[in-house]
Design a protein around this motif. Sequence first.
Motif, PDB file in Angstrom:
ATOM      1  N   PHE A  74       0.818  -1.213   0.000  1.00 45.05           N
ATOM      2  CA  PHE A  74       0.000   0.000   0.000  1.00 45.05           C
ATOM      3  C   PHE A  74       0.854   1.267   0.000  1.00 45.05           C
ATOM      4  O   PHE A  74       0.418   2.309  -0.500  1.00 45.05           O
ATOM      5  CB  PHE A  74      -0.967   0.002   1.186  1.00 45.05           C
ATOM      6  CG  PHE A  74      -2.364  -0.336   0.776  1.00 45.05           C
ATOM      7  CD1 PHE A  74      -3.149   0.593   0.101  1.00 45.05           C
ATOM      8  CD2 PHE A  74      -2.894  -1.581   1.031  1.00 45.05           C
ATOM      9  CE1 PHE A  74      -4.435   0.287  -0.306  1.00 45.05           C
ATOM     10  CE2 PHE A  74      -4.185  -1.900   0.626  1.00 45.05           C
ATOM     11  CZ  PHE A  74      -4.955  -0.966  -0.038  1.00 45.05           C
ATOM     12  N   PRO A 108      -6.068  -2.350   3.573  1.00 40.52           N
ATOM     13  CA  PRO A 108      -6.882  -1.260   3.030  1.00 40.52           C
ATOM     14  C   PRO A 108      -7.611  -0.458   4.100  1.00 40.52           C
ATOM     15  O   PRO A 108      -7.916   0.715   3.888  1.00 40.52           O
ATOM     16  CB  PRO A 108      -7.876  -1.987   2.110  1.00 40.52           C
ATOM     17  CG  PRO A 108      -7.861  -3.400   2.535  1.00 40.52           C
ATOM     18  CD  PRO A 108      -6.486  -3.660   3.039  1.00 40.52           C
ATOM     19  N   GLN A 151      -7.246   3.457   4.067  1.00 38.08           N
ATOM     20  CA  GLN A 151      -8.379   4.377   3.991  1.00 38.08           C
ATOM     21  C   GLN A 151      -8.359   5.361   5.154  1.00 38.08           C
ATOM     22  O   GLN A 151      -8.654   6.551   4.974  1.00 38.08           O
ATOM     23  CB  GLN A 151      -9.693   3.594   3.974  1.00 38.08           C
ATOM     24  CG  GLN A 151     -10.918   4.475   3.714  1.00 38.08           C
ATOM     25  CD  GLN A 151     -12.197   3.672   3.545  1.00 38.08           C
ATOM     26  OE1 GLN A 151     -12.179   2.447   3.484  1.00 38.08           O
ATOM     27  NE2 GLN A 151     -13.325   4.358   3.487  1.00 38.08           N
ATOM     28  N   PHE A 154      -7.331   4.907  -3.105  1.00 35.55           N
ATOM     29  CA  PHE A 154      -7.403   3.580  -3.704  1.00 35.55           C
ATOM     30  C   PHE A 154      -8.859   3.134  -3.705  1.00 35.55           C
ATOM     31  O   PHE A 154      -9.722   3.725  -3.039  1.00 35.55           O
ATOM     32  CB  PHE A 154      -6.572   2.572  -2.891  1.00 35.55           C
ATOM     33  CG  PHE A 154      -7.287   2.070  -1.662  1.00 35.55           C
ATOM     34  CD1 PHE A 154      -7.996   0.877  -1.681  1.00 35.55           C
ATOM     35  CD2 PHE A 154      -7.302   2.816  -0.496  1.00 35.55           C
ATOM     36  CE1 PHE A 154      -8.686   0.436  -0.558  1.00 35.55           C
ATOM     37  CE2 PHE A 154      -7.983   2.384   0.633  1.00 35.55           C
ATOM     38  CZ  PHE A 154      -8.679   1.186   0.609  1.00 35.55           C
ATOM     39  N   TYR A 209     -11.270  -0.711  -3.681  1.00 36.78           N
ATOM     40  CA  TYR A 209     -11.407  -2.167  -3.740  1.00 36.78           C
ATOM     41  C   TYR A 209     -12.005  -2.506  -5.105  1.00 36.78           C
ATOM     42  O   TYR A 209     -13.061  -1.998  -5.462  1.00 36.78           O
ATOM     43  CB  TYR A 209     -12.376  -2.663  -2.679  1.00 36.78           C
ATOM     44  CG  TYR A 209     -12.010  -2.447  -1.235  1.00 36.78           C
ATOM     45  CD1 TYR A 209     -11.363  -3.438  -0.506  1.00 36.78           C
ATOM     46  CD2 TYR A 209     -12.375  -1.270  -0.566  1.00 36.78           C
ATOM     47  CE1 TYR A 209     -11.073  -3.263   0.844  1.00 36.78           C
ATOM     48  CE2 TYR A 209     -12.090  -1.089   0.779  1.00 36.78           C
ATOM     49  CZ  TYR A 209     -11.435  -2.087   1.477  1.00 36.78           C
ATOM     50  OH  TYR A 209     -11.150  -1.913   2.810  1.00 36.78           O
ATOM     51  N   PHE A 255      -8.327  -8.970  -0.693  1.00 44.17           N
ATOM     52  CA  PHE A 255      -8.831  -8.022  -1.678  1.00 44.17           C
ATOM     53  C   PHE A 255      -7.809  -7.686  -2.765  1.00 44.17           C
ATOM     54  O   PHE A 255      -6.596  -7.714  -2.538  1.00 44.17           O
ATOM     55  CB  PHE A 255      -9.255  -6.722  -0.983  1.00 44.17           C
ATOM     56  CG  PHE A 255     -10.465  -6.893  -0.112  1.00 44.17           C
ATOM     57  CD1 PHE A 255     -11.739  -6.865  -0.650  1.00 44.17           C
ATOM     58  CD2 PHE A 255     -10.324  -7.105   1.256  1.00 44.17           C
ATOM     59  CE1 PHE A 255     -12.859  -7.042   0.160  1.00 44.17           C
ATOM     60  CE2 PHE A 255     -11.427  -7.282   2.068  1.00 44.17           C
ATOM     61  CZ  PHE A 255     -12.696  -7.253   1.516  1.00 44.17           C
ATOM     62  N   TYR A 256      -8.371  -7.374  -3.919  1.00 46.42           N
ATOM     63  CA  TYR A 256      -7.608  -6.761  -5.003  1.00 46.42           C
ATOM     64  C   TYR A 256      -7.921  -5.271  -4.966  1.00 46.42           C
ATOM     65  O   TYR A 256      -9.090  -4.872  -4.875  1.00 46.42           O
ATOM     66  CB  TYR A 256      -7.987  -7.356  -6.353  1.00 46.42           C
ATOM     67  CG  TYR A 256      -7.673  -8.833  -6.429  1.00 46.42           C
ATOM     68  CD1 TYR A 256      -6.350  -9.268  -6.561  1.00 46.42           C
ATOM     69  CD2 TYR A 256      -8.674  -9.788  -6.330  1.00 46.42           C
ATOM     70  CE1 TYR A 256      -6.048 -10.619  -6.595  1.00 46.42           C
ATOM     71  CE2 TYR A 256      -8.377 -11.141  -6.369  1.00 46.42           C
ATOM     72  CZ  TYR A 256      -7.065 -11.550  -6.497  1.00 46.42           C
ATOM     73  OH  TYR A 256      -6.764 -12.894  -6.525  1.00 46.42           O
ATOM     74  N   GLU A 257      -6.871  -4.466  -5.010  1.00 47.14           N
ATOM     75  CA  GLU A 257      -7.030  -3.012  -4.949  1.00 47.14           C
ATOM     76  C   GLU A 257      -6.315  -2.356  -6.127  1.00 47.14           C
ATOM     77  O   GLU A 257      -5.381  -2.924  -6.698  1.00 47.14           O
ATOM     78  CB  GLU A 257      -6.456  -2.455  -3.651  1.00 47.14           C
ATOM     79  CG  GLU A 257      -7.080  -3.030  -2.377  1.00 47.14           C
ATOM     80  CD  GLU A 257      -6.243  -4.116  -1.731  1.00 47.14           C
ATOM     81  OE1 GLU A 257      -6.598  -4.592  -0.635  1.00 47.14           O
ATOM     82  OE2 GLU A 257      -5.209  -4.505  -2.339  1.00 47.14           O
ATOM     83  N   ARG A 274      -7.255   4.778  -7.362  1.00 48.22           N
ATOM     84  CA  ARG A 274      -8.559   5.247  -7.814  1.00 48.22           C
ATOM     85  C   ARG A 274      -8.501   5.731  -9.265  1.00 48.22           C
ATOM     86  O   ARG A 274      -9.395   5.428 -10.070  1.00 48.22           O
ATOM     87  CB  ARG A 274      -9.058   6.374  -6.899  1.00 48.22           C
ATOM     88  CG  ARG A 274     -10.482   6.799  -7.151  1.00 48.22           C
ATOM     89  CD  ARG A 274     -10.924   7.846  -6.140  1.00 48.22           C
ATOM     90  NE  ARG A 274     -11.059   7.324  -4.796  1.00 48.22           N
ATOM     91  CZ  ARG A 274     -12.170   6.736  -4.339  1.00 48.22           C
ATOM     92  NH1 ARG A 274     -13.218   6.596  -5.128  1.00 48.22           N
ATOM     93  NH2 ARG A 274     -12.222   6.308  -3.095  1.00 48.22           N
ATOM     94  N   ASN A 286     -14.920   3.393  -0.505  1.00 46.85           N
ATOM     95  CA  ASN A 286     -13.754   3.060  -1.318  1.00 46.85           C
ATOM     96  C   ASN A 286     -13.960   1.814  -2.168  1.00 46.85           C
ATOM     97  O   ASN A 286     -12.995   1.219  -2.636  1.00 46.85           O
ATOM     98  CB  ASN A 286     -12.523   2.863  -0.419  1.00 46.85           C
ATOM     99  CG  ASN A 286     -11.884   4.174  -0.023  1.00 46.85           C
ATOM    100  OD1 ASN A 286     -12.548   5.059   0.511  1.00 46.85           O
ATOM    101  ND2 ASN A 286     -10.594   4.313  -0.267  1.00 46.85           N
ATOM    102  N   TRP A 342     -15.061   0.198  -5.610  1.00 46.29           N
ATOM    103  CA  TRP A 342     -15.216   0.538  -7.023  1.00 46.29           C
ATOM    104  C   TRP A 342     -16.530  -0.020  -7.545  1.00 46.29           C
ATOM    105  O   TRP A 342     -16.860  -1.186  -7.310  1.00 46.29           O
ATOM    106  CB  TRP A 342     -14.040  -0.047  -7.789  1.00 46.29           C
ATOM    107  CG  TRP A 342     -13.980   0.282  -9.254  1.00 46.29           C
ATOM    108  CD1 TRP A 342     -13.952   1.516  -9.812  1.00 46.29           C
ATOM    109  CD2 TRP A 342     -13.890  -0.657 -10.332  1.00 46.29           C
ATOM    110  NE1 TRP A 342     -13.843   1.416 -11.186  1.00 46.29           N
ATOM    111  CE2 TRP A 342     -13.807   0.094 -11.522  1.00 46.29           C
ATOM    112  CE3 TRP A 342     -13.858  -2.049 -10.404  1.00 46.29           C
ATOM    113  CZ2 TRP A 342     -13.690  -0.505 -12.774  1.00 46.29           C
ATOM    114  CZ3 TRP A 342     -13.753  -2.650 -11.638  1.00 46.29           C
ATOM    115  CH2 TRP A 342     -13.674  -1.887 -12.818  1.00 46.29           C
TER     116      TRP A 342
END
Length: 318
Positions: free
Chosen positions: A68, A86, A90, A96, A98, A209-211, A214, A304, A306
């Motif tokens: 990150f 994440p 955040q 970023f 998710y 998670f895949y991040e 943004r 956050n 997507w």
Amino acid sequence: MALLTAFASSLSAFAQSTDSASDKVLRIGYQKAGLLAVLKAQGSLERKLTPLGYSVKWFEFPAGPQLFEALNANSVDFGYTGAPPPVFAQAGAVRFVYVGAEPAGNGNEALFVKPDSPLRTLADLKGKRIALQKGSSSHYLLLEVLRRANLRYEDIHPVYLPPADARAAFENGDVDAWIVWDPYYAAAQQALKVRTLADYSTGESVHNFYEATRNFAQQHPDLVGAILGQLRSTGLWVNEHPAETAALLAPKLGLDQALVEKWVRRVPYNTTAVTDDIVSGQQKVADAFYGAHLIPQKITVKDNVWQNREVTASLAAK
């Protein structure tokens, strides 16, 4: 968010230099465990993206918090972590989103001690030194362990170390217990014959998670969809071919094949969109860290996440 490390800074400079040569370079942050490592070993993502005019640059990280830092520095576009990184990001205002989720296994992460340790129950952890990577998936498991033992965070002494340093501290007796994920956990089981005190088998596991940054997700939804689609199909293949996956990964990672197969078999791969139920589960993780005063403010996970109907529908249809 912690100050960016020198590594993240140097990575940023390197990534910018590659971007100057090509404006269609996808920069992926991965860890030893996880489907992204499989994609890298297979070369399957490159085969999928080359017709779209993209090349792929891969950057390995020891844990989610370090990954990150690179996302925050815009040194990578896309990555994979456990649930807590994440949350910390955040809370630190990192830009970023998710973009996808992966179920976590029940037995691929644990809190353990040496075989001759006097610690026998979770209650015995009171006043003890526990090694872990701060802000990693293990950090949340520690909170869960303490909850089960009716202990507060203040009742133990966390020793924040990345996995390699944590192993050295554990072996040297500088800490009483270590909490970590695969492949570090599987390696400790194999080499040190550790005794497991707790994992997720007696509780509710969380998602990984895949991040993405943004901006990347907003500007390249088709690319995000292509990556997630490849992850899903590869994950289903891995579930059916754990031995072949281990044979593929072991020489690439410099790890024993039997060790790799052990942790591959402990994870039920199934890449999905970030559903409302997954968001609800992740909000519990965020609230737990806020309740333990480990993040400075209460966050809303959904802010956050997507949103892309086409990608969500595509993942659901596969």
